[in-house]
Structure formats: C-alpha cells, structure tokens
Write an enzyme that holds these catalytic residues in place. Structure first.
Site, short mmCIF file in Angstrom:
data_model
loop_
_atom_site.label_atom_id
_atom_site.label_comp_id
_atom_site.label_asym_id
_atom_site.label_seq_id
_atom_site.Cartn_x
_atom_site.Cartn_y
_atom_site.Cartn_z
N GLN A 120 9.38 -121.98 -80.54
CA GLN A 120 10.55 -121.24 -81.12
C GLN A 120 10.83 -120.12 -80.10
O GLN A 120 9.87 -119.36 -79.84
CB GLN A 120 10.55 -120.89 -82.32
CG GLN A 120 11.72 -120.17 -83.11
CD GLN A 120 12.96 -121.26 -83.18
OE1 GLN A 120 13.01 -122.11 -83.43
NE2 GLN A 120 14.05 -120.80 -82.78
N ASP A 163 12.99 -130.34 -77.05
CA ASP A 163 14.32 -129.22 -76.77
C ASP A 163 15.09 -129.37 -75.82
O ASP A 163 16.21 -128.89 -75.67
CB ASP A 163 13.65 -127.75 -76.79
CG ASP A 163 13.88 -127.10 -77.96
OD1 ASP A 163 14.75 -127.46 -78.90
OD2 ASP A 163 13.08 -126.08 -78.24
N LYS A 177 13.56 -126.69 -89.41
CA LYS A 177 13.39 -127.78 -88.60
C LYS A 177 12.17 -128.61 -89.21
O LYS A 177 12.09 -130.14 -89.07
CB LYS A 177 13.02 -127.50 -87.30
CG LYS A 177 14.08 -126.87 -86.28
CD LYS A 177 13.71 -125.96 -85.19
CE LYS A 177 14.89 -125.48 -84.68
NZ LYS A 177 14.86 -124.54 -83.62
#
Ligand code: NAP
Length: 288
Positions: A100, A123, A56
């Site tokens: 994460q 997200d 990422k």
C-alpha cells in the site's frame, strides 16, 4: 431535482457481477487444491491507507480468496521491508503482493515495487508490468484503468476510431489508461497540468477519462453531447463528501454515459485487484 440525460455506468452493480465470476473461478481452482492468495503490506498509520487495505482484504474474503494483511510500524527499515517482500515472493500460498502506497519517506517506493516478483505484481506497478502493457504482452494491468476498460466493455463501447482524451498522466492511472485505450484502437490524447487549452481537447473527445484529483476539472461546457465520461478522481466537496473530478450535475446533462463518484470507478479498482490475483493464481497453477 436534476434530470440526467446521461446513462449511469454503475460501478457497484458491475463489480458485483465481476466478483461473482471471480468467486466461481476461485471455486474451480479450489477443486485443484489452489486457493488464490493476496498479501497486503501496510507500513505506517496513514488513516486513508488503513481504510483501503481493510476494504481490499474484506473483498478478498467475500470472493473466496485467501488474504494476509501484514501491518508494520512506520519505523520499519527499507531493508526489513525488502526482506518481507522476498519471503512473500517465495511463499507458494501467496499469488499476489500489494504494497500500500504511500510508504514512509525513508523507504524508496520504487525499490520496493521493483522487488516484487512480476508474476505476483497484481497492482501492475512494476516496470516489467508497465513494459508488458506498452508492448502488448501478457502481464498485470494497473487496477484503476483496467476497471475503466471493463466499464467501457460493459456498455458494449467500441473504441476503434474514437477519440479518447485522458486528463492526467500518472504512472498508475493516466499513462496506463492511455495505453489501454490505444490498444483498443482509439486515437488518444493525454492532457496534464501543462496542457494549454484543456477545453479545446475535451470538446473533441468521444471518451473522456478524468484522473486529476481536483474538483470540477471537467464541466458541462467542455463535453461533446453524447460523450462517455469516466471519473477517476477522488476529492472532498465543501460538505466533506466524496466527489470526483467531474461536475456530475452539469456533465450528466450533456454526456451519453457517465460514472458517478462514489459508486463508479472506485469499486472497480478493488474488483480488478481480485481479478488480477485470481489470474496470478491460475497462471501459477498452470506451471508444471
Ligand atoms: P497524480 O499522480 O497526482 O496525477 C494527477 C495528474 O493530473 C498529473 O498528471 C497532473 O499533471 C494532472 N493535472 C493536475 N492538474 C491538472 C489540470 N488543471 N489540468 C489537467 N491536468 C492536471 O494522481 P493519480 O494518482 O493519477 O490520481 C488522480 C485522481 O484519481 C486522484 O483524485 C486520486 O485520488 C484518484 N484515484 C482514484 C482511484 C480509484 O480507485 N477511484 C485510484 C487511483 C487514483 P502533471 O503530470 O503535469 O503534474
């Protein structure tokens, strides 16, 4: 050699196109003095998570975004993590925050996600983002189903009146996927582990999205000829190689379009994270 009748939807090629567009939009923001910034927070040593966050961060710098990787020891407390989120919420150089998952068991992941400012929830996991998607208001869409929608768009697929079957109902893939398909006027069926006759459902489908996490959940006998098959699953085969939920060799003989694993939905997920972060920065730049 296997002969494919299905056309492959190439997630790498589509990602390249979309990431070039992101890079161009980044440049025009730069002229205004804004560099889109993503903070990626990793707690603990999960090896798969380490790979994901590295990818990422690299994708960000390749596209001209600013990114910060904050790595913390697994012993970090929930209160300490919440304090970090608060600081990132108030950091003007950061437009997107990604924590994460999974988090260590002593930290309540829901509590942490709810602490992220919805304007930085790239997200799309915050309840405010889920609610916005549900009622059709602007917000951030979860990256994986968003990437699937882009794949359908890339083949010019009109979902109106089509029957879409989503296999899986997780909050990050299956449920938001179903809502996005519904928003585009598909008739949507959501299947899950208690679905009695999965094959009877999938045989009716014009579009199938498999998001289960089990190999060969979808085989050729379960697919209507010409259907579009999107494979979200990430599994390992007997040789340890990455594979999806779909029996690619068989289904690609029947389907009209299919996404491969690897090189399908996976790269699209990171691409949509870049798109969301850029979007967050553009929205912030518009604010007085
Ligand atoms: P998840 O939270 O474990 O959800 C799996 C879903 O599949 C659940 O809703 C479950 O039903 C359903 N299910 C399980 N067995 C089934 C069966 N035999 N028939 C029908 N449905 C069944 O997983 P997830 O987070 O949504 O992820 C799904 C897969 O996508 C995983 O392989 C994951 O690694 C992959 N993934 C890939 C990406 C990417 O970027 N490519 C991103 C995210 C996830 P119940 O709800 O009844 O338990």
């Amino acid at each position: 050699m296997t002969t494919h009748t299905a056309q492959i939807i190439d997630g790498n090629a589509l990602s390249r196109q979309l990431r070039e567009a992101v890079a161009a939009r980044c440049l025009s923001l730069k002229v205004k003095g804004v560099i889109p910034g993503l903070a990626v927070v990793l707690v603990g040593e999960n090896p798969a998570s380490q790979v994901y966050v590295r990818n990422k961060v690299k994708a960000c710098s390749d596209a001209g975004l600013h990114s910060v990787l904050e790595k913390y020891d697994a012993s970090m407390t929930e209160a300490e993590l919440l304090m970090r989120i608060d600081a990132l919420n108030n950091d003007p150089a950061i437009h997107g925050i990604l924590v994460q998952l999974p988090l260590p068991p002593h930290i309540d992941a829901n509590k942490v996600i709810e602490a992220i400012a919805p304007s930085k929830d790239v997200d799309g996991f915050h309840v405010a983002s889920a609610g916005a998607l549900m009622v059709g208001q602007p917000g951030f869409w979860p990256c994986t189903p968003y990437g699937c929608m882009k794949m359908l768009e890339s083949i010019g697929y009109d979902l109106r009146g089509k029957h879409a079957v989503v296999i899986g109902r997780s909050n990050i893939v299956g449920k938001p996927m179903a809502l996005m398909l519904l928003q585009k006027n598909a008739t949507v069926t959501v299947c899950h582990s208690a679905t009695v006759n999965l094959k009877a459902m999938t045989l009716q489908a014009d579009v199938i999205v498999a998001a289960v996490g089990k190999r060969n959940v979808l085989t050729a006998d379960m697919v209507k000829p010409g259907a579009v098959v999107l494979d979200v699953g990430m599994n390992r085969n007997d040789e340890g190689k990455l594979c999806g939920d779909v029996d690619f060799a068989g289904v690609s003989q029947v389907a009209g379009y299919i996404t491969p694993v690897p090189g399908g939905v996976g790269p699209m997920t990171i691409t949509m994270l870049l798109v969301n972060t850029l979007e967050a920065a553009e929205r912030a730049a518009k604010k007085p």
